[in-house]
Structure formats: structure tokens, C-alpha cells
Write a protein that holds these residues in place. Structure first.
Motif, PDB file in Angstrom:
ATOM      1  N   ARG A   1       1.034  -0.784   0.454  1.00  0.00           N
ATOM      2  CA  ARG A   1      -0.056  -0.070  -0.198  1.00  0.00           C
ATOM      3  C   ARG A   1       1.124   1.287  -0.224  1.00  0.00           C
ATOM      4  NH1 ARG A   1      -3.464   2.828   3.619  1.00  0.00           N
ATOM      5  NH2 ARG A   1      -5.875   3.481   2.888  1.00  0.00           N
ATOM      6  N   ARG A   2       1.799   1.044   0.564  1.00  0.00           N
ATOM      7  CA  ARG A   2       3.275   2.215   0.456  1.00  0.00           C
ATOM      8  C   ARG A   2       3.843   2.821  -0.069  1.00  0.00           C
ATOM      9  NH1 ARG A   2       0.704   6.601   4.065  1.00  0.00           N
ATOM     10  NH2 ARG A   2       0.219   5.395   6.253  1.00  0.00           N
ATOM     11  N   CYS A   3       4.000   1.243  -1.044  1.00  0.00           N
ATOM     12  CA  CYS A   3       5.479   0.856  -2.133  1.00  0.00           C
ATOM     13  C   CYS A   3       6.811   0.766  -1.438  1.00  0.00           C
ATOM     14  CB  CYS A   3       4.832   1.580  -2.987  1.00  0.00           C
ATOM     15  SG  CYS A   3       6.206   0.199  -4.790  1.00  0.00           S
ATOM     16  N   ALA A   4       6.905   0.093  -0.026  1.00  0.00           N
ATOM     17  CA  ALA A   4       8.395   0.811   0.707  1.00  0.00           C
ATOM     18  C   ALA A   4       9.095  -0.377   1.136  1.00  0.00           C
ATOM     19  CB  ALA A   4       8.084   1.627   1.471  1.00  0.00           C
ATOM     20  N   MET A   5       9.892  -0.578   1.793  1.00  0.00           N
ATOM     21  CA  MET A   5      10.758  -1.812   1.525  1.00  0.00           C
ATOM     22  C   MET A   5      10.916  -3.019   1.332  1.00  0.00           C
ATOM     23  SD  MET A   5      10.021  -1.086   6.238  1.00  0.00           S
ATOM     24  CE  MET A   5      10.466  -2.415   6.796  1.00  0.00           C
ATOM     25  N   PRO A   6      11.011  -2.395   0.058  1.00  0.00           N
ATOM     26  CA  PRO A   6      11.151  -4.066  -0.861  1.00  0.00           C
ATOM     27  C   PRO A   6      11.864  -4.938  -0.578  1.00  0.00           C
ATOM     28  CG  PRO A   6      12.519  -2.110  -2.072  1.00  0.00           C
ATOM     29  CD  PRO A   6      11.309  -1.679  -0.251  1.00  0.00           C
ATOM     30  N   PHE A   7      13.212  -4.693  -0.297  1.00  0.00           N
ATOM     31  CA  PHE A   7      14.269  -5.862   0.038  1.00  0.00           C
ATOM     32  C   PHE A   7      13.413  -6.951   0.978  1.00  0.00           C
ATOM     33  CE2 PHE A   7      18.055  -6.973   2.781  1.00  0.00           C
ATOM     34  CZ  PHE A   7      18.503  -7.483   1.531  1.00  0.00           C
ATOM     35  N   VAL A   8      13.106  -6.867   1.994  1.00  0.00           N
ATOM     36  CA  VAL A   8      12.722  -7.624   2.892  1.00  0.00           C
ATOM     37  C   VAL A   8      11.400  -7.889   2.763  1.00  0.00           C
ATOM     38  CG1 VAL A   8      11.637  -6.008   4.604  1.00  0.00           C
ATOM     39  CG2 VAL A   8      12.601  -8.402   5.018  1.00  0.00           C
ATOM     40  N   GLY A   9      10.470  -6.928   1.738  1.00  0.00           N
ATOM     41  CA  GLY A   9       9.572  -7.705   1.681  1.00  0.00           C
ATOM     42  C   GLY A   9       9.490  -8.909   0.237  1.00  0.00           C
ATOM     43  N   LEU A  10      10.310  -8.632  -0.588  1.00  0.00           N
ATOM     44  CA  LEU A  10      10.573  -9.609  -1.516  1.00  0.00           C
ATOM     45  C   LEU A  10      11.005 -11.132  -1.215  1.00  0.00           C
ATOM     46  CD1 LEU A  10      11.764  -7.442  -4.510  1.00  0.00           C
ATOM     47  CD2 LEU A  10      10.253  -8.807  -5.268  1.00  0.00           C
ATOM     48  N   PHE A  11      12.175 -10.333   0.060  1.00  0.00           N
ATOM     49  CA  PHE A  11      12.534 -12.007   0.400  1.00  0.00           C
ATOM     50  C   PHE A  11      11.614 -12.831   1.206  1.00  0.00           C
ATOM     51  CE2 PHE A  11      16.833 -10.546  -1.066  1.00  0.00           C
ATOM     52  CZ  PHE A  11      17.692 -12.360  -1.358  1.00  0.00           C
ATOM     53  N   ALA A  12      10.389 -12.135   1.326  1.00  0.00           N
ATOM     54  CA  ALA A  12       9.464 -12.378   2.302  1.00  0.00           C
ATOM     55  C   ALA A  12       8.317 -12.927   1.471  1.00  0.00           C
ATOM     56  CB  ALA A  12       8.549 -11.464   3.059  1.00  0.00           C
ATOM     57  N   MET A  13       8.581 -13.092   0.928  1.00  0.00           N
ATOM     58  CA  MET A  13       7.645 -13.440  -0.273  1.00  0.00           C
ATOM     59  C   MET A  13       8.287 -14.418  -1.297  1.00  0.00           C
ATOM     60  SD  MET A  13       5.264 -10.810  -1.827  1.00  0.00           S
ATOM     61  CE  MET A  13       6.906  -9.448  -2.190  1.00  0.00           C
ATOM     62  N   ALA A  14       9.421 -14.220  -1.343  1.00  0.00           N
ATOM     63  CA  ALA A  14      10.785 -15.431  -2.407  1.00  0.00           C
ATOM     64  C   ALA A  14      10.325 -16.410  -1.064  1.00  0.00           C
ATOM     65  CB  ALA A  14      11.171 -15.219  -2.175  1.00  0.00           C
ATOM     66  N   MET A  15      10.116 -16.716   0.623  1.00  0.00           N
ATOM     67  CA  MET A  15      10.711 -18.045   0.990  1.00  0.00           C
ATOM     68  C   MET A  15       9.463 -18.828   0.563  1.00  0.00           C
ATOM     69  SD  MET A  15       9.788 -17.070   4.857  1.00  0.00           S
ATOM     70  CE  MET A  15       8.024 -16.159   5.590  1.00  0.00           C
ATOM     71  N   GLU A  16       8.253 -18.645  -0.271  1.00  0.00           N
ATOM     72  CA  GLU A  16       7.493 -19.597  -0.036  1.00  0.00           C
ATOM     73  C   GLU A  16       7.549 -20.364  -1.156  1.00  0.00           C
ATOM     74  OE1 GLU A  16       4.065 -18.990   1.124  1.00  0.00           O
ATOM     75  OE2 GLU A  16       4.661 -18.027   2.157  1.00  0.00           O
ATOM     76  N   ILE A  17       8.686 -20.222  -1.879  1.00  0.00           N
ATOM     77  CA  ILE A  17       9.349 -21.134  -2.917  1.00  0.00           C
ATOM     78  C   ILE A  17       9.390 -22.916  -1.793  1.00  0.00           C
ATOM     79  CG2 ILE A  17      11.553 -21.192  -2.444  1.00  0.00           C
ATOM     80  CD1 ILE A  17      10.904 -20.590  -5.523  1.00  0.00           C
ATOM     81  N   SER A  18       8.957 -22.889  -1.277  1.00  0.00           N
ATOM     82  CA  SER A  18       9.222 -24.065  -0.402  1.00  0.00           C
ATOM     83  C   SER A  18       8.255 -24.222  -0.230  1.00  0.00           C
ATOM     84  CB  SER A  18       9.822 -23.656   1.286  1.00  0.00           C
ATOM     85  OG  SER A  18       9.135 -23.140   1.753  1.00  0.00           O
ATOM     86  N   SER A  19       6.757 -23.570  -0.747  1.00  0.00           N
ATOM     87  CA  SER A  19       5.648 -24.701  -0.529  1.00  0.00           C
ATOM     88  C   SER A  19       5.125 -25.667  -1.942  1.00  0.00           C
ATOM     89  CB  SER A  19       4.438 -23.007  -0.678  1.00  0.00           C
ATOM     90  OG  SER A  19       4.769 -22.160   0.208  1.00  0.00           O
ATOM     91  N   LEU A  20       6.401 -25.183  -2.689  1.00  0.00           N
ATOM     92  CA  LEU A  20       5.911 -25.955  -3.977  1.00  0.00           C
ATOM     93  C   LEU A  20       6.367 -27.658  -4.048  1.00  0.00           C
ATOM     94  CD1 LEU A  20       8.259 -23.641  -6.378  1.00  0.00           C
ATOM     95  CD2 LEU A  20       5.651 -24.515  -6.725  1.00  0.00           C
TER      96      LEU A  20
END
Length: 306
Positions: free
Chosen positions: A186-205
Motif C-alpha cells: 500500500r505504501r510501496c516501501a521496504m522492497p528488499f525484505v518484502g521480496l525475500f519474505a514472499m520469495a520464501m514461499e518457494i518452499s511451498s512447491l
């Protein structure tokens, strides 16, 4: 020419009106994505459930039948069968979703390795002044992915409310990460930790594959489950503990020693609240990692006894 352009930008920062319009556009995108995408995610999973209920005719292994306290498929109660079907449906749906979402997040997260504090926090004004197009592009991508992730978490909470999922720790995970997306997307901020937080869903595969094939009968299914289980353990430790932990701890360091890099368009309390929630999320990952290690140790001890 580059020096002259930099000097001009430093003396002509983005106007407050431009920043206000940008913030308003980002907030509307966040809300629009959630309102449009969430119903689509919910309906697509339910459509898959109806399809599998009509056409999926599995043969369960003896261990799976024993887990459900029956000896044959025809002894499964309707309630138990629907529970199994919901779990398998959710895993199948999650596999296809994260095959696109999680791999995209991981791919772009790697582009932010070695980033600066200003880029990591995503201060739009400083990045616009510097003309850092690559960082702005990654930040916008992170914001869009964060909106999609918020929709996913709302979908999970919807099915939790329907009792398709009952573990309270999972509910905490969903609520915490929706809260995080308020700043990330919503604020479009903190992309560094945000992208890695979403990237950890790779283990869901591999987790999705493991959830399905561990119940099915046959040597091939048993081998697929073994490979998926090993892949899940490795990816969990790498993505959810290693990479996410690295991104969060580095962001915490920036917060403490490089506070001048904080985004001016985000209230400080929101940044701190997100960091607290992400730290709680990391502790949850460490708890799950501990359970995985304990299970591996039990399996190794059991194999030695055999």
C-alpha cells in the motif's frame, strides 16, 4: 552529462504534489488488486475442489489409511474424505500458484542482493532524485507482488473461516503478513525484505507435492514423496531461515545505524511495526525449522533401528 543531471535533480526534487499523487495511486492499486483478485483466487480453488471431488479417484497407501484409522478406501467416512480432499485440493492449487508467484519473487529478490539502505527501504523521493530506475522498478514490482500476496492471505483466512484449515499458528502467519503488506504494497516501501519474505514461499512447491503424494499408494508415489520431502527441508532452511533471515537482520541493522535512509513517505511507527511483525514471522519459521529437524532425526533413528 551525468554529473550535470545529478546536480539538476538535487536542486529540483519531486514536488509534494507529485509525491501525494503517487502515494494515492499506489494505495488505490493495492485496494483494487485485493478487491479483484481475492474473489478470483477463492473461486478458482473451490472450482478445483469440485472438479477433484467429481473425478479424482485415488488409491491410498496403507500408512495413509492407518492414519485415518481405516483398512480400506470404502471405510472412509464422508467427513474424513472431504477433509482429505480439501487438503489435497489446497496443496494442488498452491503448487500451481506458487510455481508463478514464488519463483517470480525469488528471481527479483536476487536482484536486490547487495542493495543499499536507501534502495532497501525504498525511499521514493531519494530514488527519484538519484534517477535510480532499476531500484524504482524493483520497488514497484515488490509493491505489486505485495498486493497479490495480500490477496492470497485474505483467501487463506477465508478458507480458515470455513474450517478448511485449523492451525492457529497458520492464522497468525496470515494476519501478520497481511499487516506487513500495508507498508510493503500500500505504501510501496521496504522492497528488499518484502521480496525475500514472499520469495520464501518457494518452499511451498515441494510441500504441496509432499502433501499429496505421501498419501498415495505405489512405488513411484513413494519415491516422489521422498524427493519432495528432502527438497522441502532444504528449501525451507535456505529460503525461510537463511535468505529471509539475512534480509530481515540486514534491514534491522539499517534501521539502527542508517536511520537517515528511512522512507520519508512512510510513518516511522509503521516501519517499526512491520519489522516487529517480520521478526515474529522469522521466529515462527525457526519454530517450524526446529520441528523439521526433530522429524528428520526421528526418521533417521527409525531407519537405523530397521
Amino acid at each position: 552529462a551525468d554529473c550535470l543531471l545529478t546536480i539538476w535533480r538535487l536542486h529540483h526534487p519531486p514536488s509534494p504534489l507529485l509525491m501525494t499523487l503517487l502515494a494515492d495511486a499506489l494505495e488505490k492499486r493495492y485496494e483494487r488488486v485485493i478487491l479483484v483478485l481475492t474473489p478470483a483466487l477463492i473461486l478458482s480453488q473451490y472450482a478445483l475442489y469440485l472438479f477433484m471431488r467429481a473425478y479424482w479417484k485415488p488409491s491410498f497407501s496403507k500408512d495413509a489409511l492407518a492414519h485415518h484409522k481405516v483398512k480400506a478406501m470404502d471405510e472412509l467416512s464422508e467427513h474424513t474424505w472431504r477433509g482429505i480432499l480439501r487438503e489435497v485440493c489446497a496443496s494442488t492449487w498452491a503448487f500451481h500458484f506458487h510455481a508463478v508467484f514464488a519463483t517470480s519473487a525469488m528471481y527479483r529478490a536476487w536482484d536486490m542482493v547487495g542493495t543499499s539502505a536507501t534502495q532497501g527501504f525504498g525511499d521514493y523521493e531519494r530514488l527519484l532524485v538519484a534517477g535510480d530506475a532499476n531500484a524504482l522498478n524493483l520497488q514497484d514490482f515488490g509493491g505489486l507482488m505485495g498486493s497479490v500476496f495480500a490477496s492470497l492471505m485474505v483467501q487463506y483466512i477465508f478458507y480458515f473461516a470455513l474450517r478448511w484449515e485449523t492451525e492457529m499458528l497458520q492464522l497468525f502467519h496470515h494476519v501478520a503478513f497481511i499487516s506487513v503488506t500495508v507498508v510493503l504494497a500500500r505504501r510501496c516501501a521496504m522492497p528488499f525484505v518484502g521480496l525475500f519474505a514472499m520469495a520464501m514461499e518457494i518452499s511451498s512447491l515441494p510441500l504441496a507435492v509432499m502433501t499429496v503424494f505421501r498419501q498415495l499408494d505405489g512405488e513411484l508415489c513413494h519415491k516422489i514423496n521422498g524427493v519432495a520431502s528432502l527438497s522441502f527441508a532444504i528449501l525451507f532452511m535456505l529460503s525461510r531461515v537463511g535468505l529471509f533471515g539475512y534480509a530481515l537482520l540486514l534491514t534491522l541493522r539499517w534501521r539502527l545505524v542508517e536511520s537517515t535512509a528511512l522512507p520519508v513517505h512512510v510513518p516511522l511507527w509503521e516501519v517499526d511495526a512491520v519489522l516487529v511483525l517480520l521478526l515474529a514471522g522469522l521466529l515462527l519459521q525457526l519454530h517450524w525449522a526446529r520441528l523439521i529437524v526433530l522429524k528428520i532425526r526421528r526418521l533417521l533413528a527409525k531407519s537405523k533401528q530397521a
